[in-house]
Design a protein around this motif. Sequence first.
Motif, PDB file in Angstrom:
ATOM      1  N   GLN A   2      -2.903 -50.576 -36.128  1.00 51.63           N
ATOM      2  CA  GLN A   2      -3.095 -50.129 -37.499  1.00 51.63           C
ATOM      3  C   GLN A   2      -1.935 -49.282 -38.004  1.00 51.63           C
ATOM      4  N   ILE A   3      -1.280 -48.550 -37.120  1.00 47.18           N
ATOM      5  CA  ILE A   3      -0.128 -47.734 -37.527  1.00 47.18           C
ATOM      6  C   ILE A   3       0.959 -48.623 -38.119  1.00 47.18           C
ATOM      7  N   ASP A   5       0.607 -51.483 -39.595  1.00 47.91           N
ATOM      8  CA  ASP A   5       0.167 -51.955 -40.906  1.00 47.91           C
ATOM      9  C   ASP A   5       0.373 -50.900 -41.990  1.00 47.91           C
ATOM     10  N   VAL A   6       0.085 -49.654 -41.674  1.00 45.73           N
ATOM     11  CA  VAL A   6       0.235 -48.568 -42.649  1.00 45.73           C
ATOM     12  C   VAL A   6       1.679 -48.486 -43.150  1.00 45.73           C
ATOM     13  N   PHE A   7       2.643 -48.717 -42.254  1.00 47.02           N
ATOM     14  CA  PHE A   7       4.059 -48.633 -42.614  1.00 47.02           C
ATOM     15  C   PHE A   7       4.622 -49.974 -43.080  1.00 47.02           C
ATOM     16  N   ARG A   8       3.758 -50.968 -43.227  1.00 47.54           N
ATOM     17  CA  ARG A   8       4.162 -52.323 -43.623  1.00 47.54           C
ATOM     18  C   ARG A   8       5.257 -52.880 -42.725  1.00 47.54           C
ATOM     19  N   ALA A   9       5.143 -52.568 -41.447  1.00 49.96           N
ATOM     20  CA  ALA A   9       6.061 -53.111 -40.449  1.00 49.96           C
ATOM     21  C   ALA A   9       5.449 -54.401 -39.901  1.00 49.96           C
ATOM     22  N   ILE A  21       8.378 -54.185 -32.577  1.00 50.59           N
ATOM     23  CA  ILE A  21       8.021 -53.935 -33.966  1.00 50.59           C
ATOM     24  C   ILE A  21       9.283 -53.975 -34.822  1.00 50.59           C
ATOM     25  N   GLU A  22       9.183 -54.606 -35.979  1.00 49.42           N
ATOM     26  CA  GLU A  22      10.284 -54.649 -36.947  1.00 49.42           C
ATOM     27  C   GLU A  22       9.860 -53.854 -38.171  1.00 49.42           C
ATOM     28  N   ILE A  23      10.734 -52.972 -38.630  1.00 49.17           N
ATOM     29  CA  ILE A  23      10.452 -52.197 -39.843  1.00 49.17           C
ATOM     30  C   ILE A  23      11.719 -52.110 -40.678  1.00 49.17           C
ATOM     31  N   LEU A  34       8.414 -43.738 -36.205  1.00 50.26           N
ATOM     32  CA  LEU A  34       8.773 -43.356 -34.836  1.00 50.26           C
ATOM     33  C   LEU A  34       7.982 -42.148 -34.364  1.00 50.26           C
ATOM     34  N   ALA A  35       7.765 -41.191 -35.242  1.00 55.65           N
ATOM     35  CA  ALA A  35       6.979 -40.007 -34.884  1.00 55.65           C
ATOM     36  C   ALA A  35       5.536 -40.388 -34.555  1.00 55.65           C
TER      37      ALA A  35
END
Length: 68
Positions: A2-3, A5-9, A21-23, A34-35
């Motif tokens: 879910q983290i 998804d929140v960052f749209r990664a 993960i790609e962001i 990252l934090a």
Amino acid sequence: MQIVDVFRAKIIDVSTESIIIEITGDEEKITALLAMLKPFGLKEMCRTGIIAMEGAASKNRQRTVKRE
């Protein structure tokens, strides 16, 4: 995750030992993700910096030849 998804990664690959993960975004967004992921452990990270890519519409405009 879910983290992510929140960052749209995007989750690019998953195995029993790791997740890739790609962001994309500004430095603050990436640092914040990252934090959030730090408690899970970080094996490796790659940052590319600022990248610009030309879109198809730009290429088509440049290739158009005006004929009289």
